[in-house]
Scaffold this motif. Structure first.
Motif, short mmCIF file in Angstrom:
data_model
loop_
_atom_site.label_atom_id
_atom_site.label_comp_id
_atom_site.label_asym_id
_atom_site.label_seq_id
_atom_site.Cartn_x
_atom_site.Cartn_y
_atom_site.Cartn_z
N LYS A 39 1.40 -1.28 0.58
CA LYS A 39 -0.22 -0.21 0.18
C LYS A 39 0.64 1.42 0.14
O LYS A 39 0.18 2.13 -0.64
CB LYS A 39 -1.35 -0.11 1.37
N VAL A 40 2.29 1.82 0.72
CA VAL A 40 3.05 1.80 1.03
C VAL A 40 3.98 2.53 0.23
O VAL A 40 5.05 3.53 0.19
CB VAL A 40 2.71 2.89 2.48
N TYR A 41 4.17 0.77 -0.45
CA TYR A 41 5.23 1.00 -1.01
C TYR A 41 6.22 2.36 -2.62
O TYR A 41 7.08 2.81 -2.23
CB TYR A 41 5.07 -0.05 -2.35
N ASN A 42 5.17 2.51 -3.42
CA ASN A 42 5.47 3.40 -4.06
C ASN A 42 6.22 4.84 -3.46
O ASN A 42 7.17 5.43 -3.74
CB ASN A 42 4.42 4.30 -4.55
N MET A 43 5.72 5.01 -2.45
CA MET A 43 5.35 6.33 -1.23
C MET A 43 7.24 6.40 -0.48
O MET A 43 7.90 6.77 -0.85
CB MET A 43 4.63 7.05 -0.88
N LEU A 44 7.04 5.38 -0.39
CA LEU A 44 8.34 4.62 0.24
C LEU A 44 9.95 5.27 -0.11
O LEU A 44 10.64 5.77 -0.17
CB LEU A 44 8.95 3.30 1.04
N ILE A 45 9.95 4.50 -1.85
CA ILE A 45 10.25 4.27 -2.71
C ILE A 45 10.72 5.64 -3.40
O ILE A 45 12.47 5.97 -3.70
CB ILE A 45 10.42 3.72 -4.10
#
Length: 294
Positions: free
Chosen positions: A133-139
Motif C-alpha cells: 500500500k505504501v511501497y511507491n511512496m517509500l521508494i
C-alpha cells in the motif's frame, strides 16, 4: 572489565529537523544492535534470510520487511545471517514528532496514527498488503527535495499504515518495559497483578477473585479480551522478564529462571526454546555478539 552494552545511537536529526531519510543499496548488514531517542520506520527489500532482532523478538525475514519502532529503549538490529542477496535495498526514516495530547497528534484526525505509535513501542511489523500500500511512496520519498512535501508524503505513509489490518507487535511488553494497557478495567487489574507477582505462583482462583468472577467465567472472559488463556499470558510475561535479565545482567540462567517465576530449570529451557527459537544461553550469546564495548 568494561561492560558490554547496546549502542545508544546519536542520530543525524538536529534541533528543528523532523525527518532523516537514508535510502541505500548494499550487499550486507554490518551495523550492531542499537537504540535511539527518535522514532524509526525501517524498510528492507531483497533481503530474504536476514535476521531481525527487536527486543526479545528474533525472526528471519522474507523478501520484504517493514518495521516501526517508537521506544528509545528498544534495541534492534538487522543481521546478515543467511542472506545471499547482492542488492539489498534499505530505507531508514528517523523522525521526531510530538505525540502529546496537547500537540497536533492529540487531535481527532490523528487517532489511528497515535494508536499505531503507541503499539510500536514494542516494535510493529507490517504485513505484505500494508507494505504494498505504501511501497511507491517509500521508494520515492528520498527523491522529494522540498522538506514540506517530503513530510507530507511521510505523514501519508504513516496514516495509510495506521489504517491497515494485520500489523503485529514484536517484543513482549515485559521486555520492552511498556506498561500494560487494556480496554477492560477487570483485565487491567489482573494484568497489573500478574506484572507485580510474575515471579510467584499465580492461581486461576486468585485472579478470578480479583476480577470478581468465577474461575470458568473469568477464563472465557480473559481469552476473549487478550486472545490467550491465562497460563499462556503468564508464561509470555515471565519469558519477557527473563529475556531482559539475560541481556541486562550477568546472573546465571538458573538464577534468572527462578527469579522469573519458573521453578524448574529444564522446563524453563524447554519453554524458552519453543517460544524464542533458541536456548537462553544462545539468546544471551547472540545479543553479546552484536554488541560492542562503548
Amino acid at each position: 572489565m568494561e561492560e558490554s552494552r547496546v549502542i545508544h545511537e546519536i542520530t543525524p536529526l538536529m534541533g528543528k529537523d523532523v525527518l532523516y531519510i537514508a535510502d541505500r543499496h548494499k550487499k550486507e548488514f554490518t551495523y550492531p544492535i542499537h537504540n535511539h531517542e527518535v522514532y524509526e520506520l525501517n524498510f528492507v527489500e531483497h533481503a530474504k534470510g536476514v535476521r531481525r532482532i527487536v527486543g526479545d523478538s528474533n525472526e528471519i525475514i522474507d523478501e520484504y520487511d517493514l518495521v516501526l519502532i517508537t521506544s528509545p529503549d528498544l534495541e534492534h538490529v538487522w543481521e546478515q545471517n543467511g542472506c545471499e542477496s547482492e542488492d539489498i535495498h534499505e530505507i531508514t526514516i528517523q523522525f521526531d514528532l510530538d505525540l502529546s495530547e496537547s500537540g497536533m497528534f492529540g487531535r481527532n484526525p490523528f487517532n489511528s496514527m497515535k494508536r499505531m505509535m503507541n503499539e510500536a513501542r514494542k516494535g510493529l511489523a507490517f504485513p505484505m498488503a500494508a507494505i504494498m500500500k505504501v511501497y511507491n511512496m517509500l521508494i520515492t520519498l528520498s527523491q522529494e527535495k522540498d522538506g514540506f512535501y517530503a513530510f507530507r508524503q511521510f505523514l501519508t505513509i504513516l496514516y495509510e499504515l495506521s489504517r491497515q489490518d494485520g500489523a503485529r507487535t514484536l517484543a513482549t511488553s515485559s521486555y520492552a518495559k511498556v506498561e500494560v494497557e487494556s480496554d477492560s478495567r477487570r483485565v487491567l487489574k489482573v494484568k497489573n497483578y500478574i506484572s507485580q507477582h510474575y515471579m510467584d505462583e499465580i492461581r486461576l482462583a486468585t485472579v478470578a477473585d480479583i476480577a470478581g468472577m468465577s474461575a470458568s467465567a473469568f477464563s472465557r472472559f480473559f481469552k476473549l479480551h487478550t486472545g490467550r488463556n491465562l497460563s499462556e499470558y503468564i508464561i509470555d510475561m515471565r519469558l519477557g522478564y527473563a529475556a531482559r535479565k539475560l541481556v541486562d545482567s550477568t546472573n546465571s540462567i538458573a538464577e534468572i529462571s527462578y527469579s522469573s517465576g519458573f521453578n524448574n530449570l529444564s522446563n524453563f529451557n524447554r519453554i524458552f526454546r519453543k517460544k524464542k527459537g533458541c536456548s537462553p544461553s544462545e539468546f544471551r550469546e547472540n545479543y553479546h555478539k552484536t554488541r560492542i564495548i562503548v
